[in-house]
Structure formats: structure tokens, C-alpha cells
Design a protein around this motif. Structure first.
Motif, mmCIF file in Angstrom:
data_model
loop_
_atom_site.group_PDB
_atom_site.id
_atom_site.type_symbol
_atom_site.label_atom_id
_atom_site.label_comp_id
_atom_site.label_asym_id
_atom_site.label_seq_id
_atom_site.Cartn_x
_atom_site.Cartn_y
_atom_site.Cartn_z
ATOM 1 N N PRO A 46 52.635 26.009 54.292
ATOM 2 C CA PRO A 46 54.101 26.004 55.204
ATOM 3 C C PRO A 46 53.856 25.342 56.478
ATOM 4 N N LEU A 47 54.909 24.484 57.088
ATOM 5 C CA LEU A 47 54.774 23.994 58.408
ATOM 6 C C LEU A 47 55.057 25.209 59.340
ATOM 7 N N VAL A 48 54.461 25.161 60.218
ATOM 8 C CA VAL A 48 54.468 25.873 61.531
ATOM 9 C C VAL A 48 55.402 25.671 62.548
ATOM 10 N N PHE A 49 56.879 26.237 62.715
ATOM 11 C CA PHE A 49 57.690 25.795 63.575
ATOM 12 C C PHE A 49 57.739 26.753 64.762
ATOM 13 N N ALA A 50 57.262 26.302 65.914
ATOM 14 C CA ALA A 50 57.171 27.098 67.237
ATOM 15 C C ALA A 50 58.507 27.246 67.779
ATOM 16 N N HIS A 51 59.322 28.414 67.373
ATOM 17 C CA HIS A 51 60.936 28.445 67.529
ATOM 18 C C HIS A 51 60.756 28.589 69.173
ATOM 19 N N GLN A 52 61.603 27.681 69.782
ATOM 20 C CA GLN A 52 61.755 27.413 71.019
ATOM 21 C C GLN A 52 60.312 27.599 71.927
ATOM 22 N N GLY A 53 59.307 26.857 71.205
ATOM 23 C CA GLY A 53 57.996 26.657 71.606
ATOM 24 C C GLY A 53 57.340 27.921 71.267
ATOM 25 N N GLY A 54 57.979 28.982 70.732
ATOM 26 C CA GLY A 54 57.035 30.397 70.684
ATOM 27 C C GLY A 54 57.500 31.404 71.795
ATOM 28 N N GLU A 55 58.889 31.734 71.678
ATOM 29 C CA GLU A 55 59.533 32.336 72.794
ATOM 30 C C GLU A 55 58.991 33.967 72.593
ATOM 31 N N GLY A 56 58.176 34.227 71.821
ATOM 32 C CA GLY A 56 57.903 35.604 71.877
ATOM 33 C C GLY A 56 56.564 35.892 72.738
ATOM 34 N N ILE A 57 55.893 34.686 73.116
ATOM 35 C CA ILE A 57 54.530 34.652 73.613
ATOM 36 C C ILE A 57 54.682 33.832 75.131
ATOM 37 N N ARG A 58 55.822 33.060 75.084
ATOM 38 C CA ARG A 58 56.090 32.002 76.575
ATOM 39 C C ARG A 58 57.358 32.006 76.666
ATOM 40 N N PRO A 59 57.811 31.600 78.006
ATOM 41 C CA PRO A 59 59.257 31.401 78.084
ATOM 42 C C PRO A 59 59.911 30.369 77.314
ATOM 43 N N SER A 60 61.012 30.640 76.914
ATOM 44 C CA SER A 60 61.849 30.008 75.891
ATOM 45 C C SER A 60 62.089 28.585 76.414
ATOM 46 N N ASN A 61 61.941 27.672 75.420
ATOM 47 C CA ASN A 61 62.379 26.146 75.642
ATOM 48 C C ASN A 61 61.761 25.656 77.070
ATOM 49 N N THR A 62 60.382 25.940 77.506
ATOM 50 C CA THR A 62 59.688 25.443 78.641
ATOM 51 C C THR A 62 58.528 24.613 78.242
ATOM 52 N N MET A 63 58.116 23.964 79.012
ATOM 53 C CA MET A 63 56.794 23.039 78.664
ATOM 54 C C MET A 63 55.770 24.094 78.689
ATOM 55 N N ASP A 75 52.780 23.100 64.071
ATOM 56 C CA ASP A 75 53.321 21.691 63.370
ATOM 57 C C ASP A 75 54.407 21.196 64.091
ATOM 58 N N VAL A 76 55.271 21.897 64.371
ATOM 59 C CA VAL A 76 56.537 21.412 64.741
ATOM 60 C C VAL A 76 57.162 22.172 65.985
ATOM 61 N N LEU A 77 57.636 21.422 66.967
ATOM 62 C CA LEU A 77 57.805 22.139 68.183
ATOM 63 C C LEU A 77 59.670 22.225 68.110
ATOM 64 N N ASP A 78 59.943 23.366 68.073
ATOM 65 C CA ASP A 78 61.243 23.753 68.138
ATOM 66 C C ASP A 78 62.076 23.938 69.074
ATOM 67 N N ALA A 79 63.212 23.015 69.340
ATOM 68 C CA ALA A 79 63.880 23.241 70.738
ATOM 69 C C ALA A 79 65.346 23.208 70.606
ATOM 70 N N ASP A 80 66.065 23.724 71.407
ATOM 71 C CA ASP A 80 67.564 23.635 71.532
ATOM 72 C C ASP A 80 68.054 22.772 72.502
#
Length: 298
Positions: A46-63, A75-80
Motif C-alpha cells: 500500500p502507498l503511504v499517504f501522509a494526510h496533511q503531511g501527517g497531522e498527527g505528528i506535525r502541524p497540518s499542511n505545513t512544510m 510515498d505521497v504527500l497529501d494536502a488540501d
């Protein structure tokens, strides 16, 4: 006599339905092949999509989040995505900046300069607000172009959040500018957003909208998916919707019959992640890419 007429009417209706089904099945075809689906199949996990960059461990949708997810091996950087008052594509989940930053206001009513002066890590906490580990370091709201420039070899999942769909043309132009037509998967809940984007950028892979996914779920349950020609390459669906289990082996089978990827969201606990991995899906969107990567032995 009346009963005979009713039987004949029923038989005629059944015959017409059979003809209609056979015709629809003969005319329909699976989703067209796309470089995104070819790449996904080659991963064999399965591809690993980092939802909003991984908002459980870092601030959402930030660099901070996207850089960390890339370093982990997602594998995939997910963003809104939204568009500012002055036409800049920026990354944030909500229509306003209120929930995640130290500012307030609707994104479409603010300039990019105003938004980027805000601290996008201001409200991030992993302990219910007892501490704010990234507040002092600050993190600006990134533009989509900044994300593309920072990670030119990554794949991206970009969700169009904003309506009306005036975002499609500048979004497509930016994808083409950075030659990412094969590396971006576009999603949106709203049909009007997706229709506009598909017209503007037909060469880019898309996911089913909420309406399209609902139709596919119903057809798959009835084993009628063969009458459908999907206009998309991916089914990004939740495990459950309104109390109904959506992510089932039958759905996955039906998706494969139509050359579609199944990439559920947002799966977070270790137990849930292991269960969904075992279903054989092609990707998983998670707030904790570190957990999924560990489960996959990566």
C-alpha cells in the motif's frame, strides 16, 4: 385475462432491463490506464499517504509536516488547497485560518502575504493543548508551488477544498509548469470542482467525488460495476460512512474489475492500519505515516 396481461408486462419489463444491462455492459469499459496507476501497482505494498503531511505528528499542511513525511519515506504527500484573494494557491484544510493559525478570516478574503505572515503551527498540540511544541519555531502557510519546488520527485495527493471551481485553471497551469502531470492525484468532495478540473486538466489522475464513490459502492454491492465507465482512477473512501461499512472485499474486487485503486482515509490506529493493510488496498491515507511505515517494515 388481467393476470395474463400482468405477467406479459412483467416479462416485457424484464426483457427490456436485460437488454439495457447487456447494452450498458457492452458499451462500458474500465478506467483508462494512467501513469499513476502503473506506478502504484509497481510498489507491491500500500502507498503511504501522509494526510496533511501527517497531522498527527506535525502541524497540518505545513512544510514542517511535508518535509518530515518525506524524510520518513512516505510515498505521497497529501494536502488540501484553497486560493487566496490575490489568486495564490495555498495549503490549508479549512476555509478559514482560524483553527490552525494565530489569525482569523476566510482564505478567499485574505492576501497570500497576509496568510503567510501567520503562524501555522500556533495551535498544534499532541497532548490536548497542554503544550504547543512547534509554536515558538513558527511555520508559515505554504503555497502549493513551494511544496512542488521542495519535493520535485515526490507524488502528491491534492484535494480541492474551495468552491466555486475557479481554482481549476491556475491549479492545472501549476501542475503543467512543474511537469507533474503523472505525479499528482486530485480529489474533491464537490462534483463541480472535479468537473471543472477534469475539463481543464484531463491528463491528470483524479479520485472519485463523493457522489461518484457512492454510486460505485451501490453498483459494487449489486455486482453491477461492469455497467460503469469510471472518469477517475482512484476510490478514496472512508471505512464507514453514516454507519455503513464502505471498505469491503466486494468493493475492492469491484474496483479491480474497473482498473481502479482503492485508497481509504483516514486510518490511524495501529489495529485499524493492520486490518486495512490485510484487505489488500493500494494505498492508505493516515495522520501517522510513521506507524504505517513501521507496519510495512519500511
Amino acid at each position: 385475462m388481467i393476470r395474463t396481461k400482468r405477467i406479459r408486462a412483467l416479462l416485457l419489463a424484464a426483457a427490456l432491463l436485460t437488454i439495457a444491462y447487456a447494452s450498458a455492459r457492452a458499451l462500458a469499459h474500465p478506467a483508462a490506464p494512467h501513469p499513476w496507476t502503473v506506478w502504484s501497482a509497481a510498489q507491491r505494498q500500500p502507498l503511504v499517504f501522509a494526510h496533511q503531511g501527517g497531522e498527527g505528528i506535525r502541524p497540518s499542511n505545513t512544510m514542517l509536516a511535508f518535509d518530515h513525511a518525506a524524510a520518513l519515506g512516505a510515498d505521497v504527500l497529501d494536502a488540501d488547497m484553497h486560493i487566496t484573494q490575490d489568486g495564490v494557491l495555498v495549503l490549508m484544510h479549512d476555509e478559514t485560518v482560524d483553527r490552525t493559525t494565530d489569525g482569523a478570516g476566510a482564505i478567499r478574503a485574505l492576501t497570500a502575504a497576509h496568510i503567510q505572515a501567520l503562524n501555522a503551527a500556533y495551535r498544534f498540540s499532541t497532548d490536548g493543548g497542554a503544550t504547543f511544541p512547534f509554536r515558538a519555531g513558527r511555520a508559515s502557510v505554504p503555497t502549493l508551488e513551494a511544496l512542488f519546488k521542495a519535493h520535485p520527485v515526490k507524488h502528491f495527493g491534492i484535494e480541492i477544498k474551495q468552491t466555486p471551481p475557479d481554482i481549476a485553471l491556475p491549479f492545472c497551469a501549476l501542475i503543467r509548469k512543474h511537469n507533474l502531470q503523472d505525479k499528482v492525484l486530485v480529489s474533491s468532495f464537490r462534483q463541480e470542482n472535479m468537473d471543472a478540473f477534469r475539463r481543464a486538466c484531463p491528463e491528470v489522475a483524479t479520485s472519485a467525488t463523493q457522489n461518484e464513490a457512492a454510486l460505485f459502492v451501490v453498483l459494487s454491492a449489486l455486482r453491477l460495476e461492469h455497467v460503469l465507465t469510471p472518469a477517475y482512477q482512484s476510490l478514496q473512501v472512508p471505512e464507514r460512512f453514516s454507519g455503513i461499512v464502505v471498505l469491503t472485499p466486494r468493493l475492492i474486487e469491484a474496483a479491480r474489475n474497473r482498473n481502479l485503486l482503492v485508497q481509504p482515509w483516514t486510518i490511524n490506529s495501529e489495529g485499524d492500519l493492520r486490518r486495512v493493510v490485510a484487505l489488500g488496498v493500494e494505498g492508505i491515507n493516515t495522520d501517522y505515516p510513521d506507524r504505517l511505515l513501521s507496519i510495512l517494515g519500511r
